[in-house]
Enzyme design. Sequence first.
Site, short mmCIF file in Angstrom:
data_model
loop_
_atom_site.label_atom_id
_atom_site.label_comp_id
_atom_site.label_asym_id
_atom_site.label_seq_id
_atom_site.Cartn_x
_atom_site.Cartn_y
_atom_site.Cartn_z
N PHE A 1 7.74 2.60 -0.54
CA PHE A 1 9.06 2.02 0.15
C PHE A 1 9.80 3.91 0.31
O PHE A 1 10.45 4.18 1.47
CB PHE A 1 10.19 1.19 0.44
CG PHE A 1 9.95 -0.18 0.73
CD1 PHE A 1 9.43 -0.65 1.94
CD2 PHE A 1 9.54 -0.81 -0.13
CE1 PHE A 1 8.57 -2.16 2.05
CE2 PHE A 1 9.08 -2.10 -0.07
CZ PHE A 1 9.03 -2.55 1.41
N ASP B 1 0.89 -1.07 -0.13
CA ASP B 1 0.27 -0.05 0.45
C ASP B 1 0.91 1.08 0.31
O ASP B 1 2.11 1.14 0.35
CB ASP B 1 -0.70 0.12 1.66
CG ASP B 1 -2.19 -0.28 1.41
OD1 ASP B 1 -3.02 -0.37 -0.14
OD2 ASP B 1 -2.73 0.21 1.81
N TYR C 1 1.97 5.21 1.83
CA TYR C 1 1.85 5.32 3.16
C TYR C 1 0.91 6.26 2.93
O TYR C 1 -0.24 6.82 2.37
CB TYR C 1 3.39 6.83 3.50
CG TYR C 1 4.44 5.51 2.70
CD1 TYR C 1 4.94 4.13 3.84
CD2 TYR C 1 5.87 5.44 2.30
CE1 TYR C 1 5.99 3.47 3.99
CE2 TYR C 1 7.02 5.05 2.04
CZ TYR C 1 6.92 4.21 3.16
OH TYR C 1 8.03 3.54 3.58
N HIS D 1 9.17 -9.66 5.54
CA HIS D 1 9.57 -7.91 6.08
C HIS D 1 10.78 -7.17 6.32
O HIS D 1 10.90 -7.17 6.45
CB HIS D 1 7.57 -7.42 5.51
CG HIS D 1 7.39 -6.04 4.96
ND1 HIS D 1 7.44 -5.55 5.56
CD2 HIS D 1 7.00 -6.30 4.11
CE1 HIS D 1 7.10 -3.88 5.25
NE2 HIS D 1 6.59 -4.52 3.71
#
Length: 224
Positions: free
Chosen positions: A80, A67, A69, A189
């Site tokens: 990221f 997704d 931010y 992750h």
Amino acid sequence: MEVNPQIEPSWKEVLKDEFASSYFVGLKEFLVEEKSRYTVYPPGGLIFNAFRLTPFDQVRVVILGQDPYHGEGQAHGLCFSVPAGINPPPSLVNIFKEIERDLGLPVPGHGNLEKWARQGVLLLNATLTVRANQPGSHQRKGWETFTNTVIQQLSQKRVGLVFLLWGKFAQEKESLIDTNRHYVLKAAHPSPYSAYNGFFGCRHFSKTNEILSRHGLETINWGL
């Protein structure tokens, strides 16, 4: 909300059927409604930023996120990544820590990964928009169909790409990738909840460059 993809022409050609499809029309209608009632991130002009900065035929590495931010000023269309001037979120901090351990590069003072994107690192989220402060709010509205097609097109029409799949969600996308044609590197992750379970020490950045080098391709400068 106008969704007129500001993307590099090679992507427009590869994805033209998607933009004309009924699910994408429905997705645009959903986004127009959302924008009329809520704040949506990233801003409209940055939704397809990854496709603008990294042409289809120049992709060498794919990093998959989930997704955008959902905080103010954070999302700018690259997974990221955050614009300069915005504090890097915890997962990105951990990515920088692993790069420092792996390659000895100093942790940068900002979190803008555009430099990676311009070198052929496609920074692709599975869902390209989100309602402010509501993570996951735009999942299962059509974006996943679109981004799954992106992965499939890369898998089918390119060869020798390096896919970095971090965490369970990203690793479920491996089924879309022809592993006889491409390289898949998997790890936990980089989130603080899981980074110590196999992200730290994965050395994906040096391993990626070793693969590229082996094929006579220019390596990625992971420093910012």
